[in-house]
Design an enzyme around this catalytic site. Structure first.
Site, PDB file in Angstrom:
ATOM      1  N   GLU A  78       0.848  -1.194   0.000  1.00 22.67           N
ATOM      2  CA  GLU A  78       0.000   0.000   0.000  1.00 22.67           C
ATOM      3  C   GLU A  78       0.886   1.248   0.000  1.00 22.67           C
ATOM      4  O   GLU A  78       1.925   1.279   0.645  1.00 22.67           O
ATOM      5  CB  GLU A  78      -0.893   0.010   1.252  1.00 22.67           C
ATOM      6  CG  GLU A  78      -1.870   1.184   1.272  1.00 22.67           C
ATOM      7  CD  GLU A  78      -2.775   1.209   2.511  1.00 22.67           C
ATOM      8  OE1 GLU A  78      -2.358   0.717   3.576  1.00 22.67           O
ATOM      9  OE2 GLU A  78      -3.899   1.738   2.401  1.00 22.67           O
ATOM     10  N   LYS A 148      -9.931   1.526  -2.687  1.00 26.72           N
ATOM     11  CA  LYS A 148     -10.211   1.074  -1.310  1.00 26.72           C
ATOM     12  C   LYS A 148     -11.672   1.361  -0.945  1.00 26.72           C
ATOM     13  O   LYS A 148     -12.137   2.509  -1.052  1.00 26.72           O
ATOM     14  CB  LYS A 148      -9.268   1.814  -0.360  1.00 26.72           C
ATOM     15  CG  LYS A 148      -9.251   1.309   1.063  1.00 26.72           C
ATOM     16  CD  LYS A 148      -8.182   2.100   1.831  1.00 26.72           C
ATOM     17  CE  LYS A 148      -7.835   1.507   3.158  1.00 26.72           C
ATOM     18  NZ  LYS A 148      -6.676   2.193   3.767  1.00 26.72           N
ATOM     19  N   CYS A 189      -5.763  -2.914   2.661  1.00 22.81           N
ATOM     20  CA  CYS A 189      -5.543  -2.672   4.085  1.00 22.81           C
ATOM     21  C   CYS A 189      -6.816  -2.817   4.932  1.00 22.81           C
ATOM     22  O   CYS A 189      -7.213  -3.912   5.247  1.00 22.81           O
ATOM     23  CB  CYS A 189      -4.872  -1.308   4.273  1.00 22.81           C
ATOM     24  SG  CYS A 189      -3.898  -1.254   5.792  1.00 22.81           S
TER      25      CYS A 189
HETATM   26  O1  LIG Z   1      -7.071  -1.775  10.152  1.00 22.83           O
HETATM   27  C1  LIG Z   1      -6.006  -1.381  10.614  1.00 22.83           C
HETATM   28  O2  LIG Z   1      -5.707  -1.592  11.774  1.00 22.83           O
HETATM   29  C2  LIG Z   1      -5.034  -0.635   9.785  1.00 22.83           C
HETATM   30  C3  LIG Z   1      -5.642  -0.183   8.498  1.00 22.83           C
HETATM   31  C4  LIG Z   1      -4.773   0.731   7.727  1.00 22.83           C
HETATM   32  O3  LIG Z   1      -3.680   1.057   8.112  1.00 22.83           O
HETATM   33  C5  LIG Z   1      -5.231   1.226   6.443  1.00 22.83           C
HETATM   34  O4  LIG Z   1      -6.361   0.954   6.050  1.00 22.83           O
HETATM   35  O5  LIG Z   1      -4.447   1.890   5.765  1.00 22.83           O
END
Ligand SMILES: O=C(O)CCC(=O)C(=O)O
Length: 312
Positions: A78, A148, A189
């Site tokens: 990411e 996303k 993520c």
């Molecule tokens: O869900 C998480 O704990 C981290 C998610 C995250 O860092 C993101 O979505 O960029």
């Protein structure tokens, strides 16, 4: 039921490589009799800094290195062209596919002759910004684009507060693509936390889910691997988690620990927090093996789930 008395789940064959269609692998006593079909994945845990040109050049270099070591599908993390943080997204954002990052990924995929799951970049589309993953085929053509879906808005007092929705818009599509006849699903993520989304991709026949992600030093140790293993175990498919390397001098410190998880829910290979590349063979027959031995896919009681009343 096969000749060895093993219950075979009809629905297993639709989610794997077409070469398996109508040719289930029979599993008995821990041995698998059948074809072994798969491919080599490289999960590239890139070091990311404030210099965008350097970040892109590093990604391109690592794609070529991974190809030299035999990778067929190469996945990046990411936000690999920019530091991770809402204050950076506008400055580093580019249009897809005309921006410099996409052009570099397309060219690298074509020159190396590999499929590249290009991590994510901040995408500019009119007045909106998205956190977007692009996928490039071995001719450099854009195969898929995933925005996303679940924005990372959390507040853990004295630990981490993050509000992606202050600057980003959410995607509204489920994204899958085909690589050598294998269906692969994409999440980014925070998307990893939503089993409903993963199930939709599994129901579309995905054998592998790839999640470029940058968990942090609070939720990373608690949930990164756990969530990946949960998705793999529930859906009996392969899961690849691809993080940037940890940089303790950054405003947002990524957890690292990129991991490949098999359809048993076992992490078969993982990195530590440092930059590096993980190489592994994805054996698609493991999907058949698990689904035949633990046939939950045809044992789901949707008749109950869909009709049951919740009593107050
Ligand atoms: O869900 C998480 O704990 C981290 C998610 C995250 O860092 C993101 O979505 O960029």
């Amino acid at each position: 039921m096969n000749s060895n008395g093993i219950e075979l789940c009809e629905s297993t064959t639709d989610a794997v490589h077409p070469r398996f269609a109508k040719k289930p692998v029979y599993a008995l006593g821990g041995m698998v009799f059948g074809l072994c079909v798969g491919f080599k994945i490289a999960i590239v845990q890139l070091a990311v800094g404030p210099d965008k040109t350097k970040n892109i050049a590093n990604a391109v270099k690592e794609i070529h290195k991974a190809k030299e070591k035999g990778a067929q599908l190469i996945a990046l993390p990411e936000c690999f062209n920019s530091p991770y943080g809402t204050q950076y997204f506008n400055e580093y954002a580019e249009e897809v596919p005309s921006g410099a990052t996409c052009r570099a990924l397309s060219q690298a995929a074509a020159e190396a002759g590999v499929c590249v799951v290009g991590g994510t970049l901040p995408e500019r589309c009119g007045p909106k910004l998205y956190n977007t993953c692009t996928v490039w085929d071995s001719a450099g053509k854009l195969l898929a684009k995933h925005r996303k879906v679940h924005l990372f808005d959390i507040d853990i007092p004295n630990k981490i507060t993050f509000k992606e929705s202050e600057v980003l818009s959410a995607g509204d599509q489920i994204t899958t693509f085909e690589f050598q006849g294998v269906k692969i699903g994409l999440g980014i993520c925070y998307d990893l936390r939503f089993p409903e989304m993963a199930r939709l991709m599994a129901d579309q026949g995905c054998s592998l889910l790839v999640y470029p992600g940058a968990f942090n030093m609070t939720t990373g140790p608690k949930h990164w691997e756990l969530l990946g293993r949960a998705r793999a175990t529930d859906l009996q498919l392969w899961v690849a988690l691809v993080s940037p390397a940890r940089d303790t001098s950054a405003g947002y410190v990524a957890w690292g620990y990129s991991t490949l998880i098999d359809p048993w829910g076992s992490p078969v290979a993982k990195l530590d927090e440092k930059a590096g590349t993980l190489f592994a063979d994805i054996d698609l027959s493991t999907i058949e093996e698990v689904r035949n031995q633990i046939p939950i896919r045809c044992q789901r009681r949707t008749d109950i789930y869909n009709t049951i009343q919740i009593s107050k």
